[in-house]
Motif scaffolding. Structure first.
Motif, short mmCIF file in Angstrom:
data_model
loop_
_atom_site.label_atom_id
_atom_site.label_comp_id
_atom_site.label_asym_id
_atom_site.label_seq_id
_atom_site.Cartn_x
_atom_site.Cartn_y
_atom_site.Cartn_z
N LYS A 1 42.15 31.63 45.45
CA LYS A 1 42.16 30.17 45.28
C LYS A 1 40.74 29.60 45.23
CE LYS A 1 46.61 28.55 46.99
NZ LYS A 1 47.29 27.67 47.95
N ALA A 2 39.88 30.12 46.13
CA ALA A 2 38.50 29.65 46.15
C ALA A 2 37.79 29.99 44.85
CB ALA A 2 37.76 30.30 47.33
N PHE A 3 38.06 31.20 44.34
CA PHE A 3 37.46 31.62 43.06
C PHE A 3 37.91 30.72 41.92
CE2 PHE A 3 38.13 34.19 39.16
CZ PHE A 3 36.80 34.32 38.80
N HIS A 4 39.20 30.44 41.85
CA HIS A 4 39.72 29.57 40.78
C HIS A 4 39.05 28.21 40.81
CE1 HIS A 4 43.74 31.95 40.51
NE2 HIS A 4 42.73 32.56 39.92
N LYS A 5 38.95 27.64 41.99
CA LYS A 5 38.38 26.30 42.14
C LYS A 5 36.92 26.26 41.69
CE LYS A 5 37.63 22.67 45.59
NZ LYS A 5 37.76 22.30 47.01
N LEU A 6 36.14 27.23 42.16
CA LEU A 6 34.71 27.26 41.85
C LEU A 6 34.45 27.65 40.39
CD1 LEU A 6 33.39 28.91 45.13
CD2 LEU A 6 33.00 26.56 44.38
N SER A 7 35.24 28.59 39.87
CA SER A 7 35.01 29.02 38.48
C SER A 7 35.31 27.90 37.51
CB SER A 7 35.85 30.25 38.15
OG SER A 7 37.23 29.97 38.26
N LEU A 8 36.28 27.06 37.83
CA LEU A 8 36.56 25.89 36.99
C LEU A 8 35.43 24.87 37.11
CD1 LEU A 8 40.37 25.32 37.60
CD2 LEU A 8 39.29 25.99 35.45
N GLN A 9 34.91 24.71 38.32
CA GLN A 9 33.86 23.72 38.57
C GLN A 9 32.56 24.08 37.86
OE1 GLN A 9 33.13 23.06 42.74
NE2 GLN A 9 31.28 21.86 42.39
N TYR A 10 32.23 25.39 37.82
CA TYR A 10 30.94 25.80 37.27
C TYR A 10 31.05 26.51 35.92
CZ TYR A 10 28.86 24.61 41.76
OH TYR A 10 28.42 23.94 42.86
N HIS A 11 32.24 26.49 35.30
CA HIS A 11 32.39 27.17 34.01
C HIS A 11 31.43 26.56 32.99
CE1 HIS A 11 34.14 28.92 30.44
NE2 HIS A 11 34.86 29.71 31.21
N PRO A 12 30.63 27.39 32.31
CA PRO A 12 29.62 26.88 31.36
C PRO A 12 30.19 25.96 30.28
CG PRO A 12 29.31 29.22 31.75
CD PRO A 12 30.59 28.85 32.42
N ASP A 13 31.46 26.13 29.93
CA ASP A 13 32.04 25.27 28.90
C ASP A 13 32.27 23.85 29.39
OD1 ASP A 13 32.04 27.35 27.19
OD2 ASP A 13 34.17 27.82 27.36
N LYS A 14 32.38 23.70 30.72
CA LYS A 14 32.69 22.38 31.29
C LYS A 14 31.53 21.80 32.09
CE LYS A 14 37.67 22.85 31.35
NZ LYS A 14 38.91 22.52 32.06
N ASN A 15 30.69 22.66 32.60
CA ASN A 15 29.58 22.20 33.43
C ASN A 15 28.27 22.51 32.72
OD1 ASN A 15 27.65 21.72 35.45
ND2 ASN A 15 29.06 22.34 37.07
N LYS A 16 27.61 21.49 32.22
CA LYS A 16 26.37 21.67 31.46
C LYS A 16 25.13 21.46 32.33
CE LYS A 16 28.82 22.21 27.71
NZ LYS A 16 28.98 23.54 27.13
N ASN A 17 25.33 21.27 33.63
CA ASN A 17 24.19 21.05 34.52
C ASN A 17 23.32 22.29 34.62
OD1 ASN A 17 25.09 18.46 35.09
ND2 ASN A 17 26.33 19.14 36.83
N LYS A 18 22.05 22.07 34.94
CA LYS A 18 21.11 23.17 35.09
C LYS A 18 21.54 24.06 36.25
CE LYS A 18 16.18 24.11 35.54
NZ LYS A 18 14.83 23.52 35.75
N GLY A 19 21.56 25.34 36.03
CA GLY A 19 21.93 26.29 37.08
C GLY A 19 23.42 26.59 37.15
N ALA A 20 24.24 25.90 36.37
CA ALA A 20 25.69 26.12 36.43
C ALA A 20 26.05 27.52 35.95
CB ALA A 20 26.42 25.07 35.59
N GLN A 21 25.37 27.97 34.90
CA GLN A 21 25.68 29.29 34.35
C GLN A 21 25.34 30.40 35.35
OE1 GLN A 21 24.42 29.69 30.37
NE2 GLN A 21 25.27 31.72 30.07
N GLU A 22 24.18 30.23 36.03
CA GLU A 22 23.78 31.22 37.04
C GLU A 22 24.77 31.21 38.21
OE1 GLU A 22 20.00 32.20 40.00
OE2 GLU A 22 19.81 30.68 38.43
N LYS A 23 25.17 30.00 38.61
CA LYS A 23 26.14 29.87 39.70
C LYS A 23 27.48 30.51 39.31
CE LYS A 23 27.68 28.13 43.64
NZ LYS A 23 27.21 28.62 44.95
N PHE A 24 27.89 30.32 38.05
CA PHE A 24 29.14 30.88 37.55
C PHE A 24 29.10 32.41 37.62
CE2 PHE A 24 31.93 32.31 34.02
CZ PHE A 24 33.12 31.75 34.47
#
Length: 575
Positions: free
Chosen positions: A45-68
């Motif tokens: 559940k935690a993985f699903h929530k975070l992967s959606l939050q930081y997915h590069p297609d949806k999160n264009k913020n700096k560092g999102a891709q590294e976090k993903f």
């Protein structure tokens, strides 16, 4: 040369310091925000929530891709029982003591441990010496860190010759194969993406033909290429959906690098990311492959899957069912009485698995005081009642309690199998008695050729439904005559004599007759059936494979009201 060596040592020490600091922050539990005793479900559940939050297609913020990437690495460790255990024990998913785990002898802030062995190489680092080690020298001290790849994941191991090569060009005779970020080394991903306990089946052409096509169960198919981004996210979503619909849904994956011909044939070759397709029974009885294009979330994908589960059970009111109950079926029929507003998922799944062996119905009742329950003798709902092909009724199950979907489907499958066996015994028994009751029963009944003189008598307004077998060749006529003769005998036994009549039509001589039904005159069909209702000037055509089974099924559907009729272009005319 001394300056180059000094520079190299400085770079190595800097990299080792960076790796040391970086590695200490890569705690998979902290990355996913879960406790060390978190259950697999909590981790997922935690993985699903975070992967959606930081997915590069949806999160264009700096560092999102590294976090993903960190989130995926953390989930890969904690979702695998062996890797998680290794990490908990040693601080390293591979089972080797890492920076924060074990006690290999801590000196000067750096952890030392024994590793290496036959065929392995590494870089030994200590405050007072450095050197390249490995080959056939047994165990050696090395300084290593895993970023958490596959079970054979790569480490940062440093070879001094490779450092010279990477930073200054050329090997200078000091090199060997570089382990530093080498995509072809031990850190490369393998083609198999699912864990040993995964519910996702690897699909090839043979499995697709034997287990997927026209088997009556819905399949989710994930097509991918190795090293494709987001694969873990897709797999985890699909596995969770499959888990919630276990018994009604199967899931598989196709590696399009291994099975290129299958991917090309099905049109499922992935583009920049994996693709999800569903083998659905929504559009046709035989099933078809459709692509899912929505958001890759458990909620959205599950909703899509449920919409594409089989729908071969006819949802009826009790009044509608009673109106049809006088019509005998060649197949046994079953009805589910439940308080649900819509057809339950379990019943839909069963209707797909047994669609060629049973006629399925379901109806909503308030409780056991409902007229339908009372009339059928049901004193506990949900309940399933069945009728054999001779009209004999039997209550199959009352007070259904669902433990889980898979076991409930298995239980009902056993009930339906037994009921089908009973029906076959009764059918065989009645068949063996026919010659004694009627010596002419084995004789073929003549199906007349329709002409201007006999058409009104056979297919006129006094006949509710007229089944017309259309042929264009002598072979076609013979086959249709045999089939309709056989089916007509069964129909005469099942229904009143004036319910349905049968006739043959020579399309080569009566093409104008067919144009009144279809502007093309059904020219593309060598044999077909037309169900004609003269009183309402409506018709329905069957242009599929003309076999006894399919013809009987079509006529049964016509009599049950399951076939859509179209308005005719004009009244039929003969030459």
């Amino acid at each position: 040369m001394n300056n180059r060596i000094k520079c190299s040592i400085f770079i190595i020490c800097s990299l080792l310091f960076y790796v040391s600091v970086k590695s200490k922050s890569l705690d998979p539990y902290k990355i996913l925000g879960v406790e060390k005793d978190a259950s697999p479900r909590q981790i997922q559940k935690a993985f699903h929530k975070l992967s959606l939050q930081y997915h590069p297609d949806k999160n264009k913020n700096k560092g999102a891709q590294e976090k993903f990437a960190e989130i995926n690495n953390a989930y890969e460790i904690l979702s695998d029982e062996v890797k998680r255990k290794n990490y908990d024990m040693f601080g390293d998913a591979r089972g080797s003591p890492g920076f924060d785990g074990g006690d290999g002898g801590n000196r000067g802030g750096h952890t030392f441990f024994q590793s290496g062995g036959p065929g392995q190489s590494g870089f030994r680092f200590s405050p007072d010496e450095w050197q390249t080690t490995g080959g056939q020298h047994g165990g050696s001290k090395s300084y290593s860190f895993s970023f958490g790849g596959n079970s054979g994941g790569s480490s940062f191991g440093f070879d001094i010759g490779d450092v010279f090569s990477n930073f200054f060009g050329g090997g200078g005779g000091m090199g060997g194969g570089s382990q530093f970020g080498n995509p072809g080394g031990s850190g490369s991903h393998s083609g198999s993406r699912s864990s040993p306990k995964s519910s996702i089946i690897s699909i090839n052409s043979q499995i697709y033909k034997k287990q997927v096509i026209d088997k009556g169960i819905t399949w989710l198919l994930l097509s991918y290429s190795p090293l494709m981004k987001g694969m873990q996210h897709y797999e985890s979503i699909i596995e969770e959906v499959a888990s919630s619909l276990k018994g009604a849904l199967e899931v598989g994956s196709v590696n399009c690098e291994v099975e290129p011909s299958l991917c090309k044939e099905l049109g499922i070759h992935p583009r920049s990311r994996p693709r999800v397709n569903i083998y659905s029974y929504k559009a046709s009885e035989s099933g078809s492959l459709l692509e899912y294009t929505g958001d890759v979330t458990v909620k959205d994908l599950k909703s899509f899957v449920q919409d594409h589960l089989p729908k071969f059970s006819k949802r009826v009111t009790w009044a509608q069912f009673e109106a049809q109950s006088g019509t005998m079926e060649s197949l046994p029929k079953v009805i589910l009485l439940s308080t649900k507003k819509d057809t339950p998922v379990i019943w839909r799944a069963l209707s797909g698995l047994y669609r060629k062996r049973f006629v399925f119905y379901d109806t909503q009742v308030k409780d056991v005081s409902d007229p339908a329950a009372k009339k059928l003798g049901v004193n506990e709902v949900p309940a399933v009642v069945g009728w054999l092909s001779n009209g004999e009724k039997q209550i199959l199950k009352m007070g259904i309690h669902v433990k889980d979907m898979k076991s409930t489907i298995r239980e009902f499958s056993s009930l339906l199998d037994d009921f089908e066996k009973k029906n076959k015994k009764i059918a065989a028994s009645s068949q063996s008695k026919k010659p004694n009751a009627d010596s002419d029963s084995d004789k073929e009944v003549a199906v007349p050729l329709l002409t201007p003189t006999n058409f009104d008598a056979i297919c006129g307004e006094k006949t509710p439904v007229c089944i017309i077998g259309v042929f264009r060749s002598s072979k076609g006529r013979e086959k249709l005559h045999t089939i309709l003769s056989s089916v007509s005998q069964k129909s005469l036994i099942r229904n009143p004599r004036d319910t349905v009549s049968y006739g043959l039509l020579d399309a080569s001589n009566q093409s104008s007759f067919l144009y009144t039904f279809d502007k093309s005159g059904f020219k593309s069909s060598d044999r077909l059936l037309i169900a004609y209702k003269a009183r309402k000037s409506k018709f329905s055509a069957f242009t599929g494979d003309v076999t006894s089974e399919e013809v009987e099924k079509f006529i049964g559907s016509v009599l049950n009201g399951d076939v859509q009729f179209s308005k005719m272009r004009q009244k039929p005319t003969f030459k």
